[in-house]
Design a protein around this motif. Structure first.
Motif, PDB file in Angstrom:
ATOM      1  N   LYS C  77       0.678  -1.313  -0.075  1.00 42.36           N
ATOM      2  CA  LYS C  77       0.132  -0.128  -0.091  1.00 42.36           C
ATOM      3  C   LYS C  77       0.713   1.288  -0.018  1.00 42.36           C
ATOM      4  CE  LYS C  77      -4.002  -2.176  -0.158  1.00 42.36           C
ATOM      5  NZ  LYS C  77      -4.586  -2.525   0.826  1.00 42.36           N
ATOM      6  N   ASN C  78       1.888   1.136   0.582  1.00 41.91           N
ATOM      7  CA  ASN C  78       2.886   2.251   0.692  1.00 41.91           C
ATOM      8  C   ASN C  78       4.103   2.631  -0.521  1.00 41.91           C
ATOM      9  OD1 ASN C  78       1.887   3.557   3.055  1.00 41.91           O
ATOM     10  ND2 ASN C  78       2.817   2.061   3.953  1.00 41.91           N
ATOM     11  N   ILE C  79       3.550   1.622  -1.351  1.00 41.19           N
ATOM     12  CA  ILE C  79       4.659   1.791  -2.698  1.00 41.19           C
ATOM     13  C   ILE C  79       4.124   3.093  -3.587  1.00 41.19           C
ATOM     14  CG2 ILE C  79       5.032   0.734  -4.952  1.00 41.19           C
ATOM     15  CD1 ILE C  79       5.020  -1.912  -3.541  1.00 41.19           C
ATOM     16  N   LEU C  80       5.202   3.883  -4.203  1.00 46.48           N
ATOM     17  CA  LEU C  80       4.862   4.949  -4.795  1.00 46.48           C
ATOM     18  C   LEU C  80       4.913   4.549  -6.086  1.00 46.48           C
ATOM     19  CD1 LEU C  80       5.218   7.138  -2.583  1.00 46.48           C
ATOM     20  CD2 LEU C  80       6.759   8.252  -4.004  1.00 46.48           C
ATOM     21  N   ARG C  81       3.904   5.174  -6.900  1.00 49.96           N
ATOM     22  CA  ARG C  81       3.918   5.019  -8.381  1.00 49.96           C
ATOM     23  C   ARG C  81       4.428   6.167  -9.372  1.00 49.96           C
ATOM     24  NH1 ARG C  81       0.893   0.348  -9.605  1.00 49.96           N
ATOM     25  NH2 ARG C  81       2.032   0.523 -11.658  1.00 49.96           N
ATOM     26  N   LYS C  82       5.593   6.446  -9.579  1.00 56.19           N
ATOM     27  CA  LYS C  82       5.901   7.254 -10.429  1.00 56.19           C
ATOM     28  C   LYS C  82       7.444   7.018 -11.138  1.00 56.19           C
ATOM     29  CE  LYS C  82       8.600  10.226  -7.219  1.00 56.19           C
ATOM     30  NZ  LYS C  82       8.889  11.517  -6.508  1.00 56.19           N
ATOM     31  N   GLY C  83       7.858   7.930 -11.965  1.00 55.94           N
ATOM     32  CA  GLY C  83       9.123   7.698 -12.681  1.00 55.94           C
ATOM     33  C   GLY C  83       9.111   6.965 -13.916  1.00 55.94           C
ATOM     34  N   ASN C  84      10.092   6.870 -14.620  1.00 56.43           N
ATOM     35  CA  ASN C  84      10.178   6.306 -15.766  1.00 56.43           C
ATOM     36  C   ASN C  84       9.883   4.656 -15.967  1.00 56.43           C
ATOM     37  OD1 ASN C  84      10.880   8.595 -17.249  1.00 56.43           O
ATOM     38  ND2 ASN C  84      12.667   8.547 -16.584  1.00 56.43           N
ATOM     39  N   ARG C  85      11.009   3.905 -15.275  1.00 56.21           N
ATOM     40  CA  ARG C  85      10.754   2.635 -15.512  1.00 56.21           C
ATOM     41  C   ARG C  85      11.041   1.632 -14.285  1.00 56.21           C
ATOM     42  NH1 ARG C  85      16.411   0.898 -16.871  1.00 56.21           N
ATOM     43  NH2 ARG C  85      15.361  -0.611 -18.041  1.00 56.21           N
ATOM     44  N   ILE C  86      10.652   0.359 -14.379  1.00 55.13           N
ATOM     45  CA  ILE C  86      11.215  -0.544 -13.533  1.00 55.13           C
ATOM     46  C   ILE C  86      12.696  -0.941 -13.735  1.00 55.13           C
ATOM     47  CG2 ILE C  86       9.869  -2.366 -14.884  1.00 55.13           C
ATOM     48  CD1 ILE C  86       9.497  -3.836 -12.268  1.00 55.13           C
ATOM     49  N   GLY C  87      13.328  -1.308 -13.072  1.00 54.52           N
ATOM     50  CA  GLY C  87      14.545  -1.943 -13.434  1.00 54.52           C
ATOM     51  C   GLY C  87      14.754  -3.290 -13.810  1.00 54.52           C
ATOM     52  N   ILE C  88      15.504  -3.757 -14.269  1.00 53.31           N
ATOM     53  CA  ILE C  88      15.801  -4.925 -15.318  1.00 53.31           C
ATOM     54  C   ILE C  88      17.094  -5.612 -14.964  1.00 53.31           C
ATOM     55  CG2 ILE C  88      15.366  -6.361 -17.378  1.00 53.31           C
ATOM     56  CD1 ILE C  88      13.653  -4.169 -18.306  1.00 53.31           C
TER      57      ILE C  88
END
Lengths: 340, 340, 340, 340, 340, 340
Positions: C77-88
């Motif tokens: 629930k406390n995860i922020l959603r923003k920025g460009n990409r998920i790391g791979i």
């Protein structure tokens, strides 16, 4: 020419591929097998005629099991088609330090609802020389145990050799009886017995235990004790399995007849591709040896053990190596060259 | 800059996945490879220019082989396109105590029908420094053996170094000649010879056999005996392979030059992912070493052996590790850390 | 009831199947994991509540990562959603003598662009008892290192126990600082430290090195030296990994508390199915043990080591065995029977 | 002999197999492609030499892209190796009424960080006759747009024919410019323009729209309007795509030159196996036609459309049918017999 | 009870999965089939006893073909085991506008080297009522054509009904004869003929061609012309296949007997899962109908056509739907409900 | 905020991949689903809280079902764990003219042995607004039917809205009752009814049948007749499915409320990827619409139909498209562009 009849359950086997755990897999590999069928299939593979007796429902999944039986060349004409369902078992293959897990879903399978009179044993045993059953079947239900007795009595009267693999499954035997109440009575007719040491201890109450594979005296005491409990058992054999890990076993075999102990070389099996059915492979190798070279019991136990060892390298429940490959394996001690 | 030409057959390889037996698989993995092409591909991977000479038919399956050659960066411009078919081989990968099985379907392949004059060897060897062939090609057909001779004679005249991997395949050699009648004559021009001990014994009639890897004296006697039979062979190398099981090998390497024996450390390979092409990997490593650090023969044999060891961990016929990875392997003795 | 908060990056992991090399695969297996998330997932699996804090972008691939977190029952629930990409990250699984290769593609991932103030740590730590972070996060970027400090300061003030896995990744740490400049300052608040010997040497400048696992005196000197540098570290643990090959490890574990050294039995792991996340499994086992049986430190180190060992047999980053399975493993020393 | 140079980005493409949604798949199919590379690969397939210019990082994943370029026979010698990462895109293949979904992960890819002077265009264009670029590249970054201008100016000065596929991608173009500010200026040098109607409308502000494919007058008005905006555009082509569903398209093509409109037959494509790269296939077909049969513009548009249609039946970004197959398709209108 | 004997080649079939092109696939799906075997397997499936006569080599791949024959319940006891190889064919499955491609690799297959006297036809036809062969076999080699004649003469003398599927394969017939020289002579004994219109035209020189399926008069003229050429042909049937694309066919069927034309409804088949063997399915359906309901020729042609239509939805060469499913299909016109 | 409770069975679903028939597949795809759970999962996906009530055994396979429920975000806290087994069903996916086949293996599943009192319905319905059940559950067993009554009575008393999907399964209903004896009584409490025309006819004895979708008068007569039998049914909806083939459906929807008929556009679905659960998708869409835009019944029926249509393009039982995608689909009538 020997003809063997085996009786028991054939199940659908579902297992996650690539050593995944149950919950990680989006598909399950599907094969069909069961202790007594596995013995029959292995015998046909070795050139001995074999018939399999079971009950399967009338549906397309059971049809797949029938086709498996057909494909292995095992006789299927006397299989009854009725009841609700084919038994299923799920197998999560362990690896390294993680063990395999079996989930049975056999309740109310067609074969577990078998009743005395369902099978016309006289017809079944006509032309047959050998009857094989295992300790799995009487564990399925009270009536299945009764049919085992019915079958062995008929087979005995008709002069067939009777062999039994004790094959204990702790997750079955749920209908209120301890195996010890039933098994000795059922084994009274058996001429050839296969077990492993834990099963013998549990199902027959074997007291002694051999501490190591090399100690002849203790091992013989075990066999003598067994012999006393099983009046008709002329040949008793044992598989010996050391589990270093889920991927590495050491496999040996023992055979006891006429107060003599025969011992096969212990083999490393690493990695284990599929361990299910390796005991059935041993049983088939034992039976084949007793039929084909009964006077060379050392070869018999080596052949049975070799079959068992090689089964661990084959996917599915059923041994598929030829008898020539087994003989070559026990003669050369398994040189691993590519033949080209 | 050295340019190498190799000559032989490239085959389609079909193998059941996941260690299944032939009859269990509903699909076969498909790759393309062949001893002499594998050497060329490995050399290009190490930075040495290489051309491959063969004959392939005009059809989409042969096109896939051509694309494989292209993709590995090996020269394919001098490949002839005619004849009926590309050779095929089937490979059932063994595991643990079950051995691998190869089925050849090479009869009447385009290359087996090669005739003298088909290849313009002078054109092929223009700008080339090195010619490599193997004992597989003269086994394909009488005319293929004649073309081997034609090629070696031309290469020799044009001053190329010639290397040969004896590479015995018992399932070929069906056209009425024993290798011993042909091979010594063909080897007369070879400057670098690779063999394993069994092949040397069979194809050349080597008499001595070294009982263990550590016995310098016996090993040297073998090499001296070989040397006498092969007048132009300045360098002779041997791969040493102990097969504990189909999944576990011990791999060593020997090199003999100017009466000196060089020996690489023996490595455990466990599990074996793919053993096909490991001898070709050794050959390429040997050739690379002889070209790049000819004065450090200990490094040459270690490099060749390291290439061979690492090839066992790569799917397909062809070595794909870089030379840096081989050097790192022989220097660190293979620390198995994840680099991250 | 303990509630743990972990903070770090969750990545998409792509790896060629069947031990293929990158360039041989036409598909990559996809899973999601990351050191600190792996600890959280393992703790939930053991019955301890855990929340994971990270930043992920708004897109369907990040959604897959969110679903992974959800599916493991970890708080998201406390995860922020923003920025460009998920790391791979890409993982080529080694086998036998060929090592694994990791390629990071984490640059500019959402979490690497985190800034002080992005996370409301007071809210996050409300009701929490334990905060866990690792040395990977400060390696991502300067601001990520700053947020680590912000988090540890807040956690410390709010009375949480703080644990840290040093977890050195040489391919990260590219923004101009050596870990030694940062890490000791960040560790000042940590009460529980996990490392392996190489990491400790590199990130903290540990001088002594224990030459063998059995030498108590030298090992203890190492721990004492560490203890001096880490004022709040009440418990220090080490994983010990001998890499026989990419497929065969020996795994042990050490725990040092109150001047006493506890040592777990070394276990063979062969074959290694998946080594990623095994350190995180140890960390989770350590944390679980310290919470559930803090007075039996021998059991704590055995449990952590058992978790680590068993993780090697599970595909993906995350430990999925139950605590009962670990206890059974350390009690029976891993008998490899099929339970049926 | 014509030599074509194309310039742009090659990406790693990851897509769930079997029409699964992103979150349902445990593996992703991996291929490599990108608009301008796809054109080059298709041209080489048709027998026209082509070079591809891009920037890729130094890592094993970028190496896979390089190998793809090599395998298609496209020139890769002038590719720069630097920067952080290869661009990635994820493709969820739609089916029936569910549309496909693309997720771009191209930010900070090596090519997006290209700067003027990075590429030696004079060297690149030496021996070349044709330069092809697309509207994707200036969308990547401001500097990429500048390099497009640099390249077109040099190509123009050196006398190359310049072709451009407008190729609008709404998810790119994030750096603060509307395409209309940039694109007309960049197109000033282009001699051959490909677009679809929506892209033309958006990127160039095309006002008219043809209501149906059969209305010559309206269509011509569109082309005339375009022509006025693009002083050097001698040939303008359009792909026409009616999407009945994600699995069923109708594909047509238009070509306009010297005030004459040429129209290809509309073809049903059902099912669509892979729609990515079909516009690039059209472009390559157009370019091939203009080079090989410039006087038969009806054949040119039919060939381009046929290439485009057939691409939809091929997995991956790249057209792999031969020119003979395209000609056979447009001549026979695609009889679907098995040739045997 | 009717017993049918069929004679011909069984081949290994290899095809890239998922509609990939040959060069895109890293594995090929493997099945076994061949025109005459397919007919036999389909008949056994419908409850008619059938034996298959062929020659196969002694190797594990041929063993897989034998197992396929066994698994379908077809008699295999009279199969000869000798010669070099099993024939192979490669099948690239087309889709939408891309056609399928077949590559034959049948040269020198064991069956192509058959000679008169190899098969004891009197033994083979003992107890048999029907002999079926096809136009593929005489195309394999001159001696194979001679054996066809030998077989038909014996069958005719022994009073069997003879059926023939003309089955033209342009890629075979390479040994210097045009079918027209051989086929009419071989057909002299045939009582039931199956063809499609193109084959009849090519192999028999049929002159008329019916322009559309609905034109009775022209169609009948064709059949009458055929009838004149084939003195013993009491029943002539034709499959009618309109190929809208590689994925969409329209399938109809015609039967002509005693100057009467029977016509089955045309069915849409979309998508085509596997078109190989659909003609053989028609043949088996025709044969079944002629045996089981000879007085209802309308039902015969509908049943044959229904079998053919349904075969297109089954992977592999062989029809696997039951006769009940075919009857249900032609009665209900294929309602596509899930039965649950 | 609405909270919905659904009650029924969740099953393990096994289906051969790639449209293979049961006996052709060596693996089965595994998913978990069931009518009432599918509705709950779809609702959570749309943002409505939902709880699922069932009984599952204590074993690792049932654990996989629990994890599926968890992963979809559906409440699982009130699920009972007891009994023997999880129900299984096998699904052979048809294609083109071959129909799908379902084999149920649900006998003696844990839920079928449910008894009154097993579930504390007052607890379950606390905080809930809506209860959904289907006609599958009372078909499982006599006691399951009794529990349905128990649940509906409690729900009704507690003021929940009750919805029911009639969902007839001919292969269930084996315990001696015709649905007509039970269903009307059970439906007495239902406020929202979903059916298709065949089910309504069979389970309720509906007499009229509408001959075509466009005939308002006949359709309304059907609904009025239904309305009379179902005193509390305020809203009645119907799915309309025309099966052109197993791969091509036409899907429409009808809604009847307050004597008004609302009709959704009919949509082509081609190809059908997975038809199971499409009725449940409609139900969830209906329920969502009735909750979120109850005053726009035209939108409600369009939304439900759109959900149903899109479900056919998703593998597994469960709808995974977002509500935005459904709205977009019904607004744009499904343009099939790739969004990029």
């Amino acid at each position: 020419m020997t003809k063997v009849v085996t009786f028991g359950e054939i199940l659908m086997r579902m297992s996650p591929p690539n050593n995944l755990m149950y919950d990680q897999a989006s598909s399950f590999d599907v094969t069909y097998g069961g202790g007594e069928f596995n013995v029959a299939a292995s015998l046909v593979n070795y050139g001995i005629e074999a018939d399999f007796i079971t009950i399967l429902p009338q549906n397309p999944i059971a049809e797949c099991a029938i086709n498996t039986i057909k494909n292995y060349g095992v006789g299927y004409k006397n299989i009854l088609r009725k009841g609700n369902r084919i038994g299923i078992y799920f197998l999560e293959n362990g690896i390294a330090n993680r063990n395999s897990k079996v989930v049975y879903d056999r309740t109310n399978s067609s074969i577990s609802q078998i009743k005395k009179g369902d099978i016309d044993w006289k017809l079944v045993f006509k032309d047959a020389d050998w009857f094989h059953w295992s300790g799995i079947t009487p564990a399925l239900s009270k009536t299945a145990a009764e049919v085992c007795l019915e079958a062995t009595e008929t087979a005995s009267k008709m002069g067939l050799t009777i062999s039994t693999d004790l094959n204990y499954r702790s997750k079955l035997w749920n209908y209120g009886k301890h195996p010890k109440e039933l098994i000795p009575k059922l084994l009274a007719y058996s001429n050839v017995i296969l077990s492993d040491i834990d099963t013998a201890r549990f199902m027959l109450g074997l007291e002694k235990i051999y501490p190591d594979y090399a100690n002849d005296i203790l091992i013989k005491e075990n066999f003598e004790q067994l012999k006393k409990m099983l009046p008709n058992a002329r040949t008793i054999a044992m598989t010996v399995r050391n589990c270093i890990s889920a991927s590495h076993y050491k496999i040996g075999g023992l055979l006891y007849k006429d107060n003599t102990l025969y011992r096969a070389k212990k083999h490393d099996v690493n990695p284990v591709l599929d361990r299910v059915g390796s005991g059935d492979a041993f049983m088939a190798g034992l039976l084949y040896g007793l039929v084909k070279f009964p006077d060379n019991l050392q070869k018999v136990v080596s052949f049975a053990t070799g079959t068992c060892v090689l089964k661990h390298s084959i996917f599915g429940d059923i041994n598929r190596v030829t008898k020539e490959e087994v003989l070559n394996f026990i003669n050369t001690n398994g040189s691993a060259k590519v033949d080209r």
